[in-house]
Design a protein around this motif. Structure first.
Motif, PDB file in Angstrom:
ATOM      1  N   VAL A 261       0.913  -1.081   0.044  1.00  0.00           N
ATOM      2  CA  VAL A 261       0.093   0.098  -0.126  1.00  0.00           C
ATOM      3  C   VAL A 261       0.888   1.295   0.151  1.00  0.00           C
ATOM      4  O   VAL A 261       0.858   2.319  -0.661  1.00  0.00           O
ATOM      5  CB  VAL A 261      -0.912   0.097   1.111  1.00  0.00           C
ATOM      6  CG1 VAL A 261      -1.619   1.308   1.261  1.00  0.00           C
ATOM      7  CG2 VAL A 261      -1.789  -1.068   1.050  1.00  0.00           C
ATOM      8  N   LEU A 262       1.828   1.181   0.821  1.00  0.00           N
ATOM      9  CA  LEU A 262       2.896   2.377   0.977  1.00  0.00           C
ATOM     10  C   LEU A 262       3.530   2.914  -0.468  1.00  0.00           C
ATOM     11  O   LEU A 262       3.778   3.938  -0.828  1.00  0.00           O
ATOM     12  CB  LEU A 262       3.826   2.146   1.920  1.00  0.00           C
ATOM     13  CG  LEU A 262       3.381   2.247   3.665  1.00  0.00           C
ATOM     14  CD1 LEU A 262       4.577   1.706   4.227  1.00  0.00           C
ATOM     15  CD2 LEU A 262       3.019   3.442   3.698  1.00  0.00           C
ATOM     16  N   LEU A 263       3.877   1.489  -1.032  1.00  0.00           N
ATOM     17  CA  LEU A 263       4.689   1.704  -2.268  1.00  0.00           C
ATOM     18  C   LEU A 263       3.721   2.022  -3.473  1.00  0.00           C
ATOM     19  O   LEU A 263       4.041   3.085  -4.434  1.00  0.00           O
ATOM     20  CB  LEU A 263       5.321   0.440  -2.562  1.00  0.00           C
ATOM     21  CG  LEU A 263       6.323   0.032  -1.926  1.00  0.00           C
ATOM     22  CD1 LEU A 263       7.012  -1.516  -2.191  1.00  0.00           C
ATOM     23  CD2 LEU A 263       7.679   1.025  -2.030  1.00  0.00           C
ATOM     24  N   ARG A 264       2.545   1.691  -3.642  1.00  0.00           N
ATOM     25  CA  ARG A 264       1.516   2.007  -4.480  1.00  0.00           C
ATOM     26  C   ARG A 264       1.054   3.628  -4.269  1.00  0.00           C
ATOM     27  O   ARG A 264       0.726   4.288  -5.199  1.00  0.00           O
ATOM     28  CB  ARG A 264       0.262   1.080  -4.579  1.00  0.00           C
ATOM     29  CG  ARG A 264       0.551  -0.111  -5.051  1.00  0.00           C
ATOM     30  CD  ARG A 264      -0.624  -1.117  -4.800  1.00  0.00           C
ATOM     31  NE  ARG A 264      -0.167  -2.482  -5.703  1.00  0.00           N
ATOM     32  CZ  ARG A 264      -1.223  -3.495  -5.404  1.00  0.00           C
ATOM     33  NH1 ARG A 264      -2.317  -3.368  -4.505  1.00  0.00           N
ATOM     34  NH2 ARG A 264      -0.980  -4.610  -5.903  1.00  0.00           N
ATOM     35  N   ASP A 265       1.481   4.313  -3.230  1.00  0.00           N
ATOM     36  CA  ASP A 265       0.938   5.559  -3.112  1.00  0.00           C
ATOM     37  C   ASP A 265       2.101   6.367  -3.317  1.00  0.00           C
ATOM     38  O   ASP A 265       1.955   7.806  -3.373  1.00  0.00           O
ATOM     39  CB  ASP A 265       0.750   5.924  -1.658  1.00  0.00           C
ATOM     40  CG  ASP A 265      -0.917   5.212  -1.037  1.00  0.00           C
ATOM     41  OD1 ASP A 265      -1.019   4.997   0.106  1.00  0.00           O
ATOM     42  OD2 ASP A 265      -1.537   4.963  -2.264  1.00  0.00           O
ATOM     43  N   LEU A 266       3.218   5.752  -3.780  1.00  0.00           N
ATOM     44  CA  LEU A 266       4.292   6.885  -4.218  1.00  0.00           C
ATOM     45  C   LEU A 266       4.251   7.257  -5.487  1.00  0.00           C
ATOM     46  O   LEU A 266       3.374   6.734  -6.181  1.00  0.00           O
ATOM     47  CB  LEU A 266       5.614   5.819  -4.140  1.00  0.00           C
ATOM     48  CG  LEU A 266       6.262   5.596  -2.835  1.00  0.00           C
ATOM     49  CD1 LEU A 266       7.314   4.531  -3.160  1.00  0.00           C
ATOM     50  CD2 LEU A 266       6.494   6.585  -1.682  1.00  0.00           C
ATOM     51  N   PRO A 267       4.797   8.416  -5.789  1.00  0.00           N
ATOM     52  CA  PRO A 267       4.569   9.066  -7.089  1.00  0.00           C
ATOM     53  C   PRO A 267       5.022   8.210  -8.331  1.00  0.00           C
ATOM     54  O   PRO A 267       5.852   7.318  -8.040  1.00  0.00           O
ATOM     55  CB  PRO A 267       5.423  10.553  -6.965  1.00  0.00           C
ATOM     56  CG  PRO A 267       6.417  10.137  -6.056  1.00  0.00           C
ATOM     57  CD  PRO A 267       5.670   9.280  -4.959  1.00  0.00           C
ATOM     58  N   ALA A 268       4.736   8.497  -9.469  1.00  0.00           N
ATOM     59  CA  ALA A 268       4.909   7.258 -10.508  1.00  0.00           C
ATOM     60  C   ALA A 268       6.316   7.546 -11.128  1.00  0.00           C
ATOM     61  O   ALA A 268       7.038   6.752 -11.238  1.00  0.00           O
ATOM     62  CB  ALA A 268       4.202   7.929 -11.765  1.00  0.00           C
ATOM     63  N   ASP A 269       7.014   8.893 -10.775  1.00  0.00           N
ATOM     64  CA  ASP A 269       8.443   8.844 -10.981  1.00  0.00           C
ATOM     65  C   ASP A 269       9.179   9.337  -9.854  1.00  0.00           C
ATOM     66  O   ASP A 269       9.111  10.545  -9.261  1.00  0.00           O
ATOM     67  CB  ASP A 269       8.609   9.968 -12.160  1.00  0.00           C
ATOM     68  CG  ASP A 269      10.256  10.057 -12.543  1.00  0.00           C
ATOM     69  OD1 ASP A 269      10.400  11.048 -13.488  1.00  0.00           O
ATOM     70  OD2 ASP A 269      11.018   9.563 -11.967  1.00  0.00           O
ATOM     71  N   LEU A 270      10.046   8.419  -9.057  1.00  0.00           N
ATOM     72  CA  LEU A 270      10.494   8.649  -7.807  1.00  0.00           C
ATOM     73  C   LEU A 270      11.601   9.721  -7.983  1.00  0.00           C
ATOM     74  O   LEU A 270      12.065  10.440  -6.735  1.00  0.00           O
ATOM     75  CB  LEU A 270      10.967   7.285  -7.196  1.00  0.00           C
ATOM     76  CG  LEU A 270       9.845   6.160  -7.008  1.00  0.00           C
ATOM     77  CD1 LEU A 270      10.689   4.997  -6.438  1.00  0.00           C
ATOM     78  CD2 LEU A 270       9.374   6.928  -5.760  1.00  0.00           C
ATOM     79  N   GLY A 271      12.210   9.823  -9.258  1.00  0.00           N
ATOM     80  CA  GLY A 271      13.519  10.732  -9.178  1.00  0.00           C
ATOM     81  C   GLY A 271      14.772   9.922  -8.803  1.00  0.00           C
ATOM     82  O   GLY A 271      14.699   8.869  -8.073  1.00  0.00           O
ATOM     83  N   GLN A 272      15.808  10.377  -9.149  1.00  0.00           N
ATOM     84  CA  GLN A 272      17.108   9.961  -8.933  1.00  0.00           C
ATOM     85  C   GLN A 272      17.918  10.739  -7.962  1.00  0.00           C
ATOM     86  O   GLN A 272      19.021  10.528  -7.487  1.00  0.00           O
ATOM     87  CB  GLN A 272      17.690   9.729 -10.030  1.00  0.00           C
ATOM     88  CG  GLN A 272      19.030   9.046  -9.982  1.00  0.00           C
ATOM     89  CD  GLN A 272      19.892   8.592 -11.242  1.00  0.00           C
ATOM     90  OE1 GLN A 272      19.468   9.041 -12.330  1.00  0.00           O
ATOM     91  NE2 GLN A 272      20.403   7.589 -11.351  1.00  0.00           N
ATOM     92  N   ILE A 273      17.464  12.119  -7.623  1.00  0.00           N
ATOM     93  CA  ILE A 273      18.371  13.111  -6.844  1.00  0.00           C
ATOM     94  C   ILE A 273      17.556  13.247  -5.502  1.00  0.00           C
ATOM     95  O   ILE A 273      16.479  13.221  -5.115  1.00  0.00           O
ATOM     96  CB  ILE A 273      18.343  14.321  -7.473  1.00  0.00           C
ATOM     97  CG1 ILE A 273      18.742  14.203  -9.164  1.00  0.00           C
ATOM     98  CG2 ILE A 273      19.039  15.344  -6.778  1.00  0.00           C
ATOM     99  CD1 ILE A 273      20.042  13.634  -9.244  1.00  0.00           C
TER     100      ILE A 273
END
Length: 767
Positions: A261-273
């Protein structure tokens, strides 16, 4: 890779097409079903078939893999755990492991990182729902298939309601990716241990390094239990989830369902910075151990090559050990040696240490060991027997175990023969003197600190024995590691000096100190200079600073000495590709002009007055065997290179001006260092063997189990083979030779501080 001579044509009616990899416990083959469907078959090595504990573990692996077969794992196709040689077939998953993906292309980011995180959480959810705990979730057990990540290798998994098997007392896993409870109390491991491992794996995927990385598995284990994770380079959005996974207490972590559930709520692009704008960190080599072979699962066109151990080990650690006095056979064990009496300790993370002292298979790098011939015995090192050599007076075959300062750590010793005296050391034994004729101990000096795998005896002179001592965790005032000089006759401590430890990063061999003549050359604690001392008195004869911006290790070239150096940047990145050799004046320590060497190379020994190095073949950032020979003449400064016909993976060695590579599955290849040509190749039954040691008309190779094979130096023809003497892993690579010769007596060092001896002309019968 193609099938080899001696490989079966089929297993369980499935025709074999290729090898996918081999480890300490088994070999994985690519095969086909009757309909042409590709499958991977793990075939267990025959020597484990009679091991009841092993069969129990393998039945457990098959049962666990059957239970969790699904969208996120490799489904079991067939298995025969009760067969004479057990095997299991699973669906073949095309793709590279996460380890290889990051090594070749760098850390993941954005949507790719998010998909991996969710896919692995889904895999854990399915695994836990059927009541199984994986217990070895790490990058090499994750395959990136076109359909998404797949979790493989349930070799040490168990059902939640099952008791952990502890028949041999082994704690099994991979320290940087294990949970605190797995290191401290393996019987209490539950599903949330896998969640902790997933947190470390996600941090590794995002940054290229783990949150508890260290130059030694012992230090990594300590940091898992006691230190906060290093997550600065993890993208901010993901970092919060990873922090929750890495809670020290299991109840503080989310379940697999909650994690999803926590991971699915993350933004589609986590970014690298990260929040500071820093890029993802570099990939670090990991030094780990596991119990079963982990089949790498690349596409057939790019099969995995077993990794050759040229892995850096640096025993610089805040974890410092207590010293136990040397124990003379006529002296009380509590008598102080050299005026130093300290209490022994049993640290909190003793179980963590036991995890990583044995070597590993399945394509994971193992800790390297030793120097030339397995010790640094100087001019009198490892005595080589000659044809017609005699046995020590009164000799009879013997078998002994040498207790070390750390009973929780299964050590291996290495020995040097001086007449009837046998000096051995390694792990938690600084040194011991043993009578070669009957194995009786004269004295033993112990070190209860956390030992560094591969650091054995330094060497010996006529009157002095030198070994390593590691300080205890409850003695922070002591140097983390020291070179200790002991009187050869009494075992009395003469002097000690703090020791640096960058040799493995520079040379690929754990050789931070060497004995040359009556002098011992060490690296100072700050890794900034060489220090030469009279071996017996400890009087400093010279010091020599390293060239600016470099770190160096001593390398003997016959009676000469050279410094092998690499830049700080290359050492810190574990990527020494441009080493330089500096001739060292033995009288003053002055360094001569550098001799440049191209490529990563491991010094092997001397042939015709020239230093011989094997060139390491790299696949991305991973060492994958040896593909060339370099010869250096320090006098003329001439450097010559020869390519090998192929890349040879395994444990390197050298004897009588010939180089050898002993493969993990028992294949021994002899190479001419002058031309790089293969002299001969011979398949033996001794897997994970180290060697050779030459003498009495034979070459001797031996594994950690104490199994020995004697080969003819001329053509490699097997002369005889012995049975194993100790129950232990056989997949170790990179170990220094375990055999020592005292005249015609063959003395073998095996796992668990086991030593045994026999007449080379009357070896123990095999059968």
């Amino acid at each position: 890779m193609s099938l080899r001579a001696g490989d079966p044509a089929e297993i369980g009616g499935y025709p074999l097409e290729a090898r996918l990899g081999s480890g300490g416990m088994g070999t994985v083959f690519l095969a086909r079903t009757g309909s042409g469907r590709p499958i991977a078959i793990k075939l267990i090595h025959p020597q484990f078939a009679a091991d009841d504990e092993f069969r129990t573990r393998f039945r457990q692996e098959v049962a666990a893999a059957r239970q969790v077969s699904g969208a996120f794992t490799a489904a079991v196709v067939d298995a025969a755990p009760e067969a004479e040689q057990p095997w299991m077939a699973t669906t073949y998953i095309q793709g590279h492991t996460l380890t290889r993906r990051i090594a070749t292309k760098g850390p993941l980011s954005g949507a790719e990182l998010r998909r991996l995180a969710i896919g692995l959480a889904e895999a854990l959810r399915d695994i836990h729902r059927v009541g199984v705990v994986h217990r070895d979730l790490k990058p090499s057990n994750v395959v990136l298939s076109p359909e998404g990540p797949r979790v493989i290798d349930f070799g040490i998994s168990r059902a939640v309601d099952q008791q952990t098997l502890t028949i041999t007392g082994r704690v099994i896993g991979t320290p940087p990716f294990m949970s605190p409870e797995q290191l401290q109390a393996p019987r209490d491991v539950g599903p949330r241990s896998d969640v902790f491992s997933l947190g470390t794996l996600l941090a590794y995927s995002a940054t290229g390094h783990g949150p508890f990385d260290a130059e030694s598995p012992y230090i990594a284990a300590y940091q898992v239990v006691h230190r906060e994770p290093s997550l600065e380079d993890v993208p901010v959005a993901l970092r919060t989830v990873v922090e929750a996974c890495l809670a020290k207490e299991p109840n503080g972590r989310p379940s697999a369902d909650e994690l999803l559930v926590l991971l699915r709520d993350l933004p589609a692009d986590l970014g690298q910075i990260d929040a500071r704008g820093a890029g993802a960190g570099r990939t670090r080599d990991m030094v780990t151990e596991h119990h079963f072979a982990t089949p790498a699962t690349p596409a057939p066109a790019t099969p995995a090559t077993p990794v050759t151990p040229v892995t850096p080990v640096t025993p610089v650690t805040p974890v410092t050990p207590t010293i136990t006095p040397a124990a003379h056979e006529t002296r009380s064990a509590d008598t102080p040696i050299g005026g130093r009496l300290r209490r022994r300790s049993r640290p909190v993370f003793a179980a963590a240490v036991a995890v990583a002292v044995a070597a590993i298979g399945g394509g994971v790098a193992a800790l390297t060991a030793g120097g030339f011939g397995g010790n640094s015995g100087g001019d009198k090192g490892n005595s080589l027997a000659v044809q017609g050599a005699a046995l020590p007076d009164g000799f009879k075959p013997w078998h002994e175990t040498v207790p070390g300062g750390r009973p929780d750590v299964p050590d291996e010793l290495r020995c040097i023969a001086h007449g009837d005296a046998l000096f051995c050391g390694g792990g938690s034994v600084i040194a011991t003197r043993i009578r070669a004729r009957d194995g009786s101990r004269v004295w033993t000096a112990k070190s209860p600190g956390v030992p560094v795998n591969g650091m054995h005896l330094v060497g010996a002179t006529d009157d002095t024995v030198l070994g390593y001592r590691f300080a205890a965790e409850n003695a922070p005032q002591d140097p983390p590691s020291e070179v200790v000089a002991l009187d050869a006759n009494t075992g009395r401590e003469l002097w000690s000096v703090p020791s640096g430890a960058q040799s493995t990063a520079v040379t690929g061999r754990t050789q931070d100190a060497i004995v040359t003549g009556s002098v011992v050359v060490t690296v100072d604690a700050s890794n900034s200079r060489f220090e030469a001392r009279d071996a017996h008195s400890g009087h400093v004869t010279w010091t020599s600073s390293f060239p600016a911006g470099t770190q160096c290790a001593p390398v003997p070239v016959g009676p000469q000495l050279v410094a092998m150096c690499a830049t700080n940047a290359e050492v810190n990145a574990f990527a020494v590709r441009h080493p330089a050799l500096y001739p060292v004046d033995r009288a003053s320590g002055a360094l001569g002009r550098p001799i440049e060497v191209n490529g990563r190379a491991v010094p092997m020994g001397v042939a015709n007055g020239r230093l011989v190095l094997l060139q390491v073949h790299m696949e991305g950032t991973d060492p994958a065997g040896y593909d060339g020979v370099t010869r250096v003449d320090p006098a003329s400064r001439k450097v010559t290179y020869s390519r090998l016909a192929k890349t040879y993976a395994g444990t390197p060695g050298m004897a009588d001006s010939t180089a050898y590579v002993s493969g993990q599955t028992g294949l021994v290849t002899a190479l001419d260092p002058a031309t790089g040509r293969k002299k001969w190749s011979r398949q033996t039954g001794v897997e994970g063997a180290a060697g050779p040691v030459a003498g009495a008309g034979a070459l001797y190779f031996s594994s950690a189990t104490g199994r020995v094979v004697a080969l003819s130096p001329d053509d490699g023809k097997p002369l005889w083979t012995t049975n194993p003497q100790v129950d232990d892993l056989t997949g170790q690579q990179g170990a220094s030779p375990r055999v020592t010769l005292a005249g015609r007596a063959v003395i073998v060092a095996a796992a668990k501080n086991t030593l045994f001896a026999f007449d080379a002309q009357k070896p123990p019968k095999s059968g």
